[in-house]
Design a protein around this motif. Structure first.
Motif, PDB file in Angstrom:
ATOM      1  N   LEU A  60       0.841  -1.107  -0.045  1.00  0.00           N
ATOM      2  CA  LEU A  60      -0.032   0.236  -0.123  1.00  0.00           C
ATOM      3  C   LEU A  60       0.900   1.116   0.218  1.00  0.00           C
ATOM      4  O   LEU A  60       1.722   1.414   0.723  1.00  0.00           O
ATOM      5  N   TYR A  61       0.772   2.119  -1.052  1.00  0.00           N
ATOM      6  CA  TYR A  61       1.606   3.102  -1.104  1.00  0.00           C
ATOM      7  C   TYR A  61       0.832   4.520  -0.700  1.00  0.00           C
ATOM      8  O   TYR A  61      -0.274   4.774  -0.866  1.00  0.00           O
ATOM      9  N   LYS A  62       1.470   5.245  -0.057  1.00  0.00           N
ATOM     10  CA  LYS A  62       0.951   6.596   0.612  1.00  0.00           C
ATOM     11  C   LYS A  62       1.937   7.673   0.522  1.00  0.00           C
ATOM     12  O   LYS A  62       2.951   7.392   0.227  1.00  0.00           O
ATOM     13  N   ARG A  63       1.217   8.701   0.345  1.00  0.00           N
ATOM     14  CA  ARG A  63       1.964  10.002   0.396  1.00  0.00           C
ATOM     15  C   ARG A  63       1.554  10.714   1.642  1.00  0.00           C
ATOM     16  O   ARG A  63       0.324  10.989   1.759  1.00  0.00           O
ATOM     17  N   ASP A  64       2.468  11.111   2.589  1.00  0.00           N
ATOM     18  CA  ASP A  64       2.285  11.571   3.807  1.00  0.00           C
ATOM     19  C   ASP A  64       1.534  10.476   4.353  1.00  0.00           C
ATOM     20  O   ASP A  64       2.103   9.446   4.709  1.00  0.00           O
ATOM     21  N   THR A  65       0.043  10.670   4.822  1.00  0.00           N
ATOM     22  CA  THR A  65      -0.394   9.907   5.652  1.00  0.00           C
ATOM     23  C   THR A  65      -1.845   9.242   4.878  1.00  0.00           C
ATOM     24  O   THR A  65      -2.635   8.494   5.227  1.00  0.00           O
ATOM     25  N   THR A  66      -1.798   9.566   3.755  1.00  0.00           N
ATOM     26  CA  THR A  66      -2.983   9.514   2.568  1.00  0.00           C
ATOM     27  C   THR A  66      -2.803   8.128   1.780  1.00  0.00           C
ATOM     28  O   THR A  66      -1.974   8.118   1.091  1.00  0.00           O
ATOM     29  N   ASP A  67      -3.660   7.364   1.885  1.00  0.00           N
ATOM     30  CA  ASP A  67      -3.447   5.946   1.035  1.00  0.00           C
ATOM     31  C   ASP A  67      -3.847   6.511  -0.408  1.00  0.00           C
ATOM     32  O   ASP A  67      -4.795   7.228  -0.784  1.00  0.00           O
ATOM     33  N   ALA A  68      -2.691   6.033  -1.363  1.00  0.00           N
ATOM     34  CA  ALA A  68      -2.954   6.415  -2.760  1.00  0.00           C
ATOM     35  C   ALA A  68      -3.248   5.513  -3.599  1.00  0.00           C
ATOM     36  O   ALA A  68      -4.155   5.456  -4.523  1.00  0.00           O
ATOM     37  N   PHE A  69      -2.690   4.226  -3.359  1.00  0.00           N
ATOM     38  CA  PHE A  69      -2.649   3.291  -4.439  1.00  0.00           C
ATOM     39  C   PHE A  69      -1.940   1.785  -3.773  1.00  0.00           C
ATOM     40  O   PHE A  69      -1.263   2.029  -2.883  1.00  0.00           O
ATOM     41  N   SER A  70      -2.366   0.650  -4.392  1.00  0.00           N
ATOM     42  CA  SER A  70      -1.630  -0.572  -3.903  1.00  0.00           C
ATOM     43  C   SER A  70      -1.285  -1.226  -5.209  1.00  0.00           C
ATOM     44  O   SER A  70      -1.451  -0.873  -6.358  1.00  0.00           O
ATOM     45  N   VAL A  71      -0.322  -1.969  -4.947  1.00  0.00           N
ATOM     46  CA  VAL A  71       0.485  -2.662  -6.097  1.00  0.00           C
ATOM     47  C   VAL A  71       0.589  -4.277  -5.528  1.00  0.00           C
ATOM     48  O   VAL A  71       1.020  -4.378  -4.432  1.00  0.00           O
ATOM     49  N   TYR A  72       0.279  -4.956  -6.431  1.00  0.00           N
ATOM     50  CA  TYR A  72       0.239  -6.524  -6.302  1.00  0.00           C
ATOM     51  C   TYR A  72       0.990  -7.227  -7.484  1.00  0.00           C
ATOM     52  O   TYR A  72       0.711  -6.766  -8.545  1.00  0.00           O
ATOM     53  N   VAL A  73       2.173  -7.920  -7.045  1.00  0.00           N
ATOM     54  CA  VAL A  73       2.704  -8.866  -8.028  1.00  0.00           C
ATOM     55  C   VAL A  73       2.846 -10.357  -7.377  1.00  0.00           C
ATOM     56  O   VAL A  73       3.455 -10.445  -6.671  1.00  0.00           O
ATOM     57  N   GLY A  74       2.078 -10.758  -8.209  1.00  0.00           N
ATOM     58  CA  GLY A  74       1.902 -12.619  -7.659  1.00  0.00           C
ATOM     59  C   GLY A  74       2.691 -13.402  -8.679  1.00  0.00           C
ATOM     60  O   GLY A  74       2.465 -13.153  -9.957  1.00  0.00           O
TER      61      GLY A  74
END
Length: 222
Positions: free
Chosen positions: A72-86
């Protein structure tokens, strides 16, 4: 790129090849380890910092991947997007990548828009899947693609065709499913939708993620 006239016949061709392989058998599938650990995929994209997430044991058993990274990628404390690689070190019947498109209805998501999005990387252009989803009042933008054995592919039929062909001819089926998910915030009265901004982020992340995943994938022909 395949000729569009050929693409129309891919579903039937994949089915025909699948029947042939079932009838004649395929060579044993080689387990191919990643060239580098999946955790080496960047934990930051620009100002966004990633936090590793754990997939529940039961979900991992169903998905059957051999390794994964989910952040889960954030900027400051705000959730921005998630990345999944399976990552799948090999694929056989009952142990293959599950298409996100097939899983969405069961998870309660409705497709509002579906299609592909071109991503430019180092002078090359790749197509990835782009979906806008809704679940009640929530909306999400999803980019996903398949990456492995020297290919970056969005089309599900081409993915299956390549999988069956490589399994039969080379005994190699290693591949990754790569997915980016961004929440789309509802627009306030008089304000533009955040969808355009979400698309801009998704394109930038995809352009960085494609070579990062390529770095961890096994070398073609190895």
């Amino acid at each position: 790129m395949l000729d569009p006239r050929v693409t129309r016949f891919l579903p039937a061709a994949v089915l025909g090849l699948g029947c042939l392989l079932v009838g004649t058998g395929i060579r044993p599938q080689e387990r191919v380890e990643p060239a580098a650990p999946l955790v080496s995929i960047p934990a930051s994209f620009g100002d966004y910092r990633g936090e590793d997430l754990k997939i529940a044991d039961e979900e991992r058993r169903v998905a059957a991947m051999s390794d994964y990274v989910m952040r889960l990628y954030k900027r400051d404390t705000t959730d921005a997007f998630s990345v999944y690689v399976g990552y799948y070190d090999y694929q056989v019947q009952g142990r293959t990548i599950h298409s996100p498109r097939n899983c969405l209805p069961g998870a309660g998501w409705e497709v509002l828009q579906g299609g592909t999005q071109p991503i430019d990387v180092g002078g090359s252009r790749y197509l990835v899947n782009r979906y806008l989803l809704a679940n009640g009042a929530s909306q999400a933008l999803v980019y996903y693609w398949y990456q492995g054995r020297g290919r970056i592919e969005a089309n599900e039929y081409r993915v299956k065709w390549n999988l069956l062909r490589d399994a039969a001819l080379r005994g190699r089926t290693e591949e990754s499913l790569v997915r980016i998910v961004l929440p789309v915030l509802p627009a306030r009265p008089g304000e533009p939708s955040s969808l355009a901004a979400r698309d801009s982020i998704a394109r930038a992340v995809a352009a960085s993620l494609i070579p990062a995943v390529q770095h961890v994938m096994p070398t073609v022909g190895a």
